[in-house]
Write an enzyme that holds these catalytic residues in place. Structure first.
Site, PDB file in Angstrom:
ATOM      1  N   MET A   1      65.546  21.160  60.290  1.00 11.39           N
ATOM      2  CA  MET A   1      66.304  21.185  61.545  1.00 11.39           C
ATOM      3  C   MET A   1      66.318  19.792  62.164  1.00 11.39           C
ATOM      4  O   MET A   1      67.380  19.222  62.389  1.00 11.39           O
ATOM      5  CB  MET A   1      65.700  22.206  62.500  1.00 11.39           C
ATOM      6  CG  MET A   1      66.478  22.417  63.765  1.00 11.39           C
ATOM      7  SD  MET A   1      66.050  23.940  64.620  1.00 11.39           S
ATOM      8  CE  MET A   1      64.356  23.643  65.063  1.00 11.39           C
ATOM      9  N   CYS A   2      65.156  19.218  62.444  1.00 10.55           N
ATOM     10  CA  CYS A   2      64.997  17.838  62.936  1.00 10.55           C
ATOM     11  C   CYS A   2      65.610  17.619  64.321  1.00 10.55           C
ATOM     12  O   CYS A   2      66.540  18.301  64.732  1.00 10.55           O
ATOM     13  CB  CYS A   2      65.580  16.828  61.968  1.00 10.55           C
ATOM     14  SG  CYS A   2      64.804  16.852  60.342  1.00 10.55           S
ATOM     15  N   GLY A   3      65.069  16.637  65.001  1.00  5.99           N
ATOM     16  CA  GLY A   3      65.571  16.258  66.321  1.00  5.99           C
ATOM     17  C   GLY A   3      65.720  14.755  66.394  1.00  5.99           C
ATOM     18  O   GLY A   3      64.928  14.012  65.799  1.00  5.99           O
ATOM     19  N   ARG A  32      61.797  20.979  67.284  1.00  3.35           N
ATOM     20  CA  ARG A  32      62.829  20.788  66.270  1.00  3.35           C
ATOM     21  C   ARG A  32      62.285  20.064  65.035  1.00  3.35           C
ATOM     22  O   ARG A  32      62.933  20.073  63.981  1.00  3.35           O
ATOM     23  CB  ARG A  32      64.011  19.988  66.835  1.00  3.35           C
ATOM     24  CG  ARG A  32      64.863  20.731  67.846  1.00  3.35           C
ATOM     25  CD  ARG A  32      66.160  19.981  68.124  1.00  3.35           C
ATOM     26  NE  ARG A  32      66.985  19.878  66.927  1.00  3.35           N
ATOM     27  CZ  ARG A  32      67.888  20.798  66.548  1.00  3.35           C
ATOM     28  NH1 ARG A  32      68.068  21.899  67.276  1.00  3.35           N
ATOM     29  NH2 ARG A  32      68.590  20.618  65.449  1.00  3.35           N
TER      30      ARG A  32
END
Length: 297
Positions: A1-3, A32
């Site tokens: 997902m990552c932010g 995230r």
């Protein structure tokens, strides 16, 4: 997902607060990407000098490694230590010599190089990583950050973002590139080297290659739309610039806020809500396949 987060300051009066605000933005994005985190800060520079950010496995080891570099021929090094990392400033004339010594020491890794850029990344919760490196006390003109949720590779410090493949240039990425192996082979033939198998490092390398050919940051990002396949949101930092690009489909979330004092990017609005006067900012979603870029005046 990552932010992803990014902050570009228009108002010089806010430069001392860059790290404070970037740290808050990074912490909000922890859920995230709880695996690892990193950030790059563009701060002060010294004429005819270059900064090399080095990393080791522990705070003790990085100090020992820097001392060993001095004894190996680098001489007394002007180093600032941040937990497992050290920022070493040397005259440009000594950069090549120091790089050779670093390459011979298996304990230390070169993370980033630039006149102004300092780059830090580690495994762990983003809020904890920011505290370890004392991000809140750092100053500068702009910075970018990333919180990683590993989906296709191991959770390691080497795999954490940002990725830097050129001086004062780094990239954070949310998404996945489908043709990164082919692009990596092409760029390797062009003389670029890569430290990981991560697709995001290939994206950073592509931009480095285009800018080495004379393209501006904005043009390099525009070119990436034709040559990089997949889903992506990029936030990029250079010595004087800050830019954002989403792929033509734009399935990855992104929101921006702009005031007279700053431009900010976040994967979600909550990362922007921690900034001063966010409620009065012009808030917008970056359009697909459009480059947004700002340069220091």
């Amino acid at each position: 997902m990552c932010g992803i987060v990014g902050l570009f300051l228009k108002n010089p009066g806010l430069y001392p607060e860059l790290g404070f605000h970037l740290s808050a933005m990074l912490g909000v994005m922890s859920d995230r990407g709880p695996d690892s985190a990193g950030f790059a800060v563009y701060g002060s520079q010294q004429a005819d000098h270059v900064k090399l950010t080095l990393r080791a496995s522990s705070a003790v080891e990085i100090r020992e490694a820097v001392a060993a570099l001095g004894k190996a021929g680098a001489g007394d090094l002007d180093a600032v230590f941040h937990d497992t990392h050290a920022v070493v400033s040397v005259p440009l004339a000594r950069e090549h010599e120091l790089r050779l010594l670093i390459a011979r020491d298996s304990r230390v890794t070169l993370v980033g190089v630039g006149a102004r850029m300092e780059l830090f990344k580690e495994v762990g919760l983003p809020e904890q990583v920011a505290k370890r490196f004392e991000l809140s006390g750092m100053s500068g003109t702009h910075g970018i950050g990333h919180t990683r949720m590993a989906t296709e590779s191991a959770v390691t410090t080497r795999g954490a973002h940002p990725f830097s493949t050129g001086k004062d240039q780094c990239l954070v990425h949310n998404g996945s590139l489908s043709n990164h192996c082919g692009v990596r082979r092409f760029l390797s033939r062009e003389g670029l080297t890569f430290e990981t198998d991560n697709d995001s490092e290939v994206a950073a390398g592509f931009l480095t290659w285009r800018m080495q050919q004379g393209a501006s940051l904005e043009q390099a990002l525009t070119d990436s739309l034709a040559d990089l396949d997949g889903f992506f949101t990029f936030v990029v930092g250079t010595k004087s610039g800050f830019a954002v690009l989403r792929d033509p489909i734009s399935c990855k979330p992104a929101v921006m806020a702009e005031t007279d004092d700053y431009v900010a990017f976040g994967s979600e609005y909550r990362a922007l809500a921690v900034l001063p006067y966010a409620g009065k900012a012009r808030v917008f979603e970056p359009e697909p396949a459009r480059v947004y870029a700002w340069e220091l005046r």
